[in-house]
Motif scaffolding. Structure first.
Motif, short mmCIF file in Angstrom:
data_model
loop_
_atom_site.label_atom_id
_atom_site.label_comp_id
_atom_site.label_asym_id
_atom_site.label_seq_id
_atom_site.Cartn_x
_atom_site.Cartn_y
_atom_site.Cartn_z
N ILE A 279 21.91 10.72 7.71
CA ILE A 279 23.23 11.15 7.68
C ILE A 279 24.15 10.44 6.77
N ASN A 280 25.18 11.04 6.67
CA ASN A 280 26.20 10.51 5.56
C ASN A 280 26.84 9.20 6.07
N SER A 281 26.80 8.49 5.03
CA SER A 281 27.59 6.96 5.51
C SER A 281 29.19 7.06 6.04
N LEU A 282 29.78 8.16 5.94
CA LEU A 282 30.91 8.14 6.55
C LEU A 282 31.05 8.27 8.02
N TYR A 283 29.88 8.41 8.50
CA TYR A 283 29.74 8.53 9.67
C TYR A 283 29.91 6.90 10.54
N PHE A 284 29.46 6.04 9.71
CA PHE A 284 29.26 4.80 10.13
C PHE A 284 30.67 3.90 9.90
N ALA A 285 30.92 3.20 10.88
CA ALA A 285 32.08 2.05 10.75
C ALA A 285 31.94 1.20 9.56
N ARG A 286 33.17 1.32 8.80
CA ARG A 286 33.52 -0.11 7.89
C ARG A 286 35.05 -0.05 7.72
N GLU A 287 35.39 -1.15 6.96
CA GLU A 287 36.73 -1.17 6.76
C GLU A 287 37.19 -0.24 5.58
N ARG A 288 37.99 0.76 5.74
CA ARG A 288 38.50 1.86 4.90
C ARG A 288 39.87 1.79 4.66
N ILE B 39 52.25 3.46 4.44
CA ILE B 39 51.39 2.63 3.68
C ILE B 39 49.95 2.50 3.94
N PRO B 40 49.28 2.52 2.90
CA PRO B 40 47.85 2.05 3.10
C PRO B 40 47.46 1.05 3.84
N ARG B 41 46.66 0.86 4.61
CA ARG B 41 46.29 -0.24 5.24
C ARG B 41 44.50 -0.35 5.51
N ARG B 42 43.97 -1.19 5.61
CA ARG B 42 42.47 -1.20 5.92
C ARG B 42 42.37 -1.35 7.32
N VAL B 43 41.40 -0.38 7.63
CA VAL B 43 41.24 -0.41 9.08
C VAL B 43 39.67 -0.11 9.44
N LEU B 44 39.14 -0.82 10.43
CA LEU B 44 38.00 -0.68 10.94
C LEU B 44 37.42 0.81 11.49
N CYS B 45 37.06 1.67 10.55
CA CYS B 45 37.05 3.00 11.22
C CYS B 45 35.79 3.88 10.85
N ARG B 46 35.54 5.14 11.52
CA ARG B 46 34.63 5.93 11.06
C ARG B 46 34.80 7.39 11.09
N PHE B 47 34.19 8.29 10.81
CA PHE B 47 34.61 9.66 10.84
C PHE B 47 33.67 10.35 12.07
N MET C 297 19.74 3.37 6.14
CA MET C 297 19.53 4.10 7.20
C MET C 297 19.70 3.25 8.51
N ASP C 298 20.50 3.65 9.39
CA ASP C 298 20.78 2.77 10.35
C ASP C 298 20.54 3.21 11.80
N ASN C 299 19.08 4.13 11.79
CA ASN C 299 19.13 4.56 13.05
C ASN C 299 18.34 3.44 13.95
N GLY C 300 18.79 3.19 15.18
CA GLY C 300 18.53 2.41 15.95
C GLY C 300 16.80 2.80 16.49
N ASP C 301 16.15 1.73 17.01
CA ASP C 301 14.65 2.05 17.40
C ASP C 301 14.50 2.34 18.81
N VAL C 302 15.40 2.11 19.60
CA VAL C 302 15.16 2.05 21.04
C VAL C 302 15.95 3.49 21.31
N LEU C 303 15.20 4.58 22.00
CA LEU C 303 15.99 5.56 22.68
C LEU C 303 16.72 5.11 23.95
N ALA D 57 31.19 1.27 15.50
CA ALA D 57 29.84 1.49 15.63
C ALA D 57 29.39 1.81 14.17
N LYS D 58 28.28 0.77 13.94
CA LYS D 58 27.81 0.67 12.61
C LYS D 58 26.19 1.35 12.33
N THR D 59 25.79 1.75 13.49
CA THR D 59 24.42 2.09 13.50
C THR D 59 24.45 3.32 14.53
#
Lengths: 645, 300
Positions: free
Chosen positions: B204-213, B236-244, A1-7, B260-262
């Motif tokens: 929430i689902n991990s697809l929402y968080f950015a990573r290389e896909r 051509i498939p490429r690796r891109v830092l992205c999220r949904f 879970m990656d929720n941030g702490d600070v609102l 955005a990873k959090t």
């Protein structure tokens, strides 16, 4: 879970709901577009499609038609008008805003009322060139009627009057004189140009004479928290969590007042007292709850309390009324009808009610009262309602949550009116005995203990009273079929009776002709008689052309649920004309008969009949058989042997 | 004054009120669960509405079988964790008959595997109220949608024939066969949803968080080959830092470039972003007014 702490800071914003009223000509859509755009509410992709559309409309270069941001549905875009309430959202670092965007033409009073019903504030937009036109007064009146406490009059198109202070002052003085008559606590005036952006979000350099807030700044800072009623505790029970594992909870939202753990409370309408044991939420128990918080309560004692009931403080009671006076805003194509039964929803309670009388309607442009017996679409008027079960109410002026109601048509299920409860007029109270329509309690199907009841008669007869309503063109076989069904039923030991033009037109209805009004009256009388026969326990076979849907639905409304059966004899006009049992078609063709259904008078076929019989494709026996099957399946007669209960 | 209510608390209270009305007034309500962030918020609100009891109606997932694999894993563990009843409906006959986004294109495929499937599921389940997570802010034609949206016997929406909706007095009266779609999140924006997820620590689902896909670029969209998809010339498939930003079927839902990873980073991103979220849904852009067309037919 990656929720941030600070609102982040603006997760703690509060919320302002406002309604923006004005007509297309006042520049309403442009103003909303400007607010959304300048306050960063419009996304790039939406803007791109608006640019595309602006170009198609013949606009050039960087000019953007801001009104296109807000036009929703395709049909409306094509007509270039907004015809329904649309909700828009934007957030600034200070507040979240919900705009109810409502069109201002007279025929859309219904939408204006809808938008104002949830608003804390109304922005009334008018055109500086035209001043306080009747429509702007109407907007102010509606806002006041709906209890909106803050009103901002945005005097738009200042660019077209040379940003003149004099023009603004003239409009302000004129409108303020009118607004003084309204029940609005707080009215402000702001000179703006939505098109050029003056005093909307950015302060205008072109009106140095104006020292007040910009529109956005006003919206961001107006104080609304004190508008809430925190005095009168009203907690309507919404949902009951029945006893399980020693937990019995009453779910609801605080409608007004403050509720604290340990409070002594009264359950209404039972009148039983107890104390609040705990105030439960998913996030833990709390000590107190404020409107509009949603909580679950447990009580010290087991009292009689279910959905639609209410908890209040014992020294602060609502009214418990079986008759209420309301200001109604009519919202349906079908006008109100005195004597008709509707359903009222108020808080979490739904009760049947009769609209007994319309006292007057209000001319929304002059605010004058006018005599009227009915309310048509977009009319506002004062009416009395008799309730089958009492409601727990306050006046709307005192309490928006317990003083508001909607009226639902029992046949169409449509929401036909919005109502605001007002203080009862003493003169009306004393005049109650003169109501033309008796209150529900004495209506024909109310059961009086000690008297002979319909069920007693039905037990005697071994059948249930009902109305089989045969409708269709002249010559479709109504009388023939009714006669045959009567005969068959009699043969099986059932009591049936035929009502048709032959026995009513020459007696009870001898004074009526064939105009739509007279036809409606004819069917009304036939329906009343049929309902009495059914109440007597008779299977009543009513055979009438009855061409108007509304007339038939009214008859359905006279009978208890499940005792009215609409049987549609679906036969093409040519075949009926070929049969012509009474020679009427011949006369109509020869021009000797006017207003003849199918010729020069309409026939509205049933939308959802209980049975459709194409008598030209069925034998008489088959038709009778299907009617018998209907009566059996609906429990009017028993399949085998006689009906016993 | 101690008594000030944040906009999130007010939205929450409104939604809980609506959910309780549904449970009280309908015979067979169902919550449409699509595995996305709005569904997660809707489920949390339902838990709050009936706490300490379980949610009194089932969750229904209309599964096209083309969802991202991570969505299926998430769905099953999420539902188990909160102890909800889940029903899954898939329009098997259509899939056997060859309906897929690759053969029919997005629009037709959606019409069958989502819209038609949903109508089938509601009819077969005898549901008289279907609670969904749609928001008015999402798309123009939704701005005028009611909280209780009336549907006829064929599940169709008629914009000209919707009931006026005043105060919080919702009209739940329907005839047999008709139904109401209920939208408790009507007044929420994308930012509200993310702030609430942050505040409530909602899973929430991990697809929402950015990573290389690994993605391909197709019609301006970044499409992730969750499972093998037929490639077109030059792709051509490429690796891109992205999220949904929204979740749907993998062949038709584009990712956005993001780091955005959090949740906190997403909240910041949403605040400054200049693109509305549905832009990554291929289906919305088919024709002008296309969402409206689909809603008339019964799409959510």
């Amino acid at each position: 879970m990656d929720n941030g702490d600070v609102l982040s800071h603006d997760a703690r914003n509060d919320l302002l709901r406002f309604t923006l009223v004005g007509s297309v000509d006042d520049g309403k859509s442009t103003l909303i577009g400007r607010l959304l755009h300048d306050a960063s509410g419009v996304h790039e992709d939406q803007l791109a499609s608006i640019r595309k559309a602006s170009e198609r409309k013949g606009m050039t270069g960087d000019e953007i038609d801001f009104s296109l941001i807000t036009d929703g549905l395709k049909a409306e875009r094509e007509q270039g008008i907004t015809i329904d309430v649309a909700y828009r959202y934007f957030t600034t670092p200070r507040r979240k805003f919900i705009i109810a965007d409502t069109p201002g033409h007279e025929q859309y009073t219904r939408n204006m009322v809808t938008g104002a019903s949830t608003a804390d504030l109304a922005v009334i937009l008018l055109d500086a060139r035209h001043g306080a036109l009747p429509q702007s007064r109407r907007h102010g009146f509606v806002a006041s009627l709906l209890g909106v406490s803050h009103m901002v009059v945005a005097v738009n198109k200042m660019d077209l009057v040379g940003y003149s202070h004099d023009v603004f002052e003239r409009v302000r003085v004129e409108y303020a004189a009118f607004a003084a008559k309204l029940q609005v606590h707080d009215t402000s005036f702001i000179p703006i140009s939505a098109l050029c952006g003056d005093n909307v979000v950015e302060r205008s350099a072109r009106m140095p004479w104006y020292q007040g807030s910009t529109l956005l700044n006003y919206l961001e800072t107006v104080h609304i928290a004190s508008d809430r009623n925190l005095i009168d505790l009203r907690f309507p029970i919404q949902y009951v969590l029945s006893a399980q594992q020693d937990f019995r909870g009453y779910c609801g939202s605080v409608a007004s007042g403050v509720l604290r753990r340990g409070d002594e409370v009264l359950g209404l309408p039972s009148g039983q007292r107890t104390r609040i044991k705990t105030v439960v939420t998913f996030d833990g128990e709390i000590d107190e709850a404020y409107p509009p918080q949603a909580v679950t309560l447990t009580l010290e004692d087991d009292i009689d309390l279910s959905r639609g009931d209410m908890l209040v403080h014992p020294n602060n009671l609502p009214n418990l009324d079986e008759t209420i006076d309301t200001m109604l805003v009519w919202m349906d194509e079908d006008a109100s009808e005195a004597g008709k039964r509707y359903l009222i929803k108020q808080t979490t309670r739904m009760v049947p009610a009769v609209l007994t009388k319309v006292h007057y309607a209000i001319d929304v442009n002059t605010l004058h009262r006018k005599q009227s017996e009915r309310l048509n679409l977009n009319d506002i008027g004062r009416a009395v309602m008799e309730l089958r079960r009492p409601l727990l109410t306050d006046t709307y002026a005192k309490n928006r949550a317990t003083g508001s109601l909607i009226l639902v048509d029992r046949m169409t299920n449509r929401t036909v009116a919005a109502g605001m409860i007002i203080d009862r007029d003493p003169a009306v109270k004393s005049a109650r005995s003169s109501f033309t329509v008796p209150p529900l309690k004495s209506a024909q199907f109310a059961e009086r203990s000690g008297d002979v009841l319909r069920v007693d008669r039905e037990r005697l007869l071994g059948q249930k009273g009902a109305v089989l309503w045969f409708t269709g063109l002249s010559g479709s076989g109504k009388s023939t079929l009714a006669l045959a069904v009567e005969k068959r039923l009699m043969g099986e030991g059932r009591l049936a009776y035929i009502l048709d033009g032959d026995n009513l037109r020459n007696s009870l209805c001898a004074d009526l002709a064939f105009s739509p009004e007279d036809r409606a009256e004819n069917i009304r009388r036939a329906g009343e008689v049929a309902a009495l026969f059914a109440d007597a326990g008779v299977i009543t076979l009513a055979a009438f052309i009855s061409p108007y849907r509304a007339d038939r639905e009214r008859v359905r409304g006279l009978l208890p649920e499940g005792r009215f059966f609409e049987i549609f004899l679906d036969v093409p006009l040519e075949i009926c004309e070929g049969r012509d049992p009474k020679g009427l078609y011949r006369k109509a063709r020869a021009g000797q008969l006017r207003d003849f259904t199918g010729f020069d008078a309409p026939y509205e076929p049933p939308v959802c009949p209980d049975l459709t019989l194409a008598t030209h494709q069925l034998s008489l026996d088959e038709a009778i058989h299907r009617i018998e099957a209907l009566l059996e399946s609906r429990g009017i007669v028993e399949t085998s042997g006689r009906y016993e209960s | 004054m101690a008594y000030t209510w944040t906009h999130l608390r007010q939205l929450e209270a409104e939604s809980i009120y609506i959910l309780r009305e549904v449970a009280a007034e309908f015979e067979r309500p169902v919550l449409l669960y699509s595995v996305g962030k709005d569904s997660s918020v809707l489920v949390r609100l339902s838990q709050k509405a009936f706490y300490p009891r379980k949610i009194p109606f089932p969750l229904l997932h209309v599964d096209t079988t083309y969802k991202f694999s991570e969505m299926y894993d998430f769905r099953d563990s999420f539902v188990k964790e909160i102890g909800a009843r889940l029903e899954v409906y898939t329009f098997e006959e259509a899939i056997k008959g060859g309906v897929s986004p690759f053969t029919l294109g997005t629009q037709k495929c959606c019409a069958v595997l989502k819209t038609q499937a949903l109508l089938n599921a509601l009819r077969e389940g005898g549901f008289d109220a279907a609670v969904g997570g749609a928001r008015r802010e999402e798309e123009k034609s939704r701005a005028k949608e009611r909280i209780y949206s009336f549907r006829d016997r064929f599940g169709q929406w008629d914009p000209k024939n919707q009931r006026p909706e005043l105060w919080n007095l919702y009209n739940s009266r329907i005839n047999k066969g008709e139904s109401i779609r209920v939208f408790p999140l009507s007044n929420w924006t994308e930012l509200d949803i993310w702030q609430y997820i942050q505040q409530e620590r909602i899973h929430i689902n991990s697809l929402y968080f950015a990573r290389e896909r690994e993605v391909i670029e197709r019609d301006g969209q970044l499409i992730m080959a969750d499972r093998p998809i037929p490639l077109k010339d030059g792709e051509i498939p490429r690796r891109v830092l992205c999220r949904f930003r929204t979740l749907g079927c993998f062949p038709c839902t584009g990712a956005v470039r993001s780091s955005a990873k959090t949740v906190a980073e997403i909240v910041e991103e949403v605040k400054v972003t200049r693109y509305s979220e549905r832009i990554t849904r291929v289906i919305d852009h088919d024709a002008e007014g296309s969402m409206e067309e689909k809603k008339r037919e019964g799409y959510f």
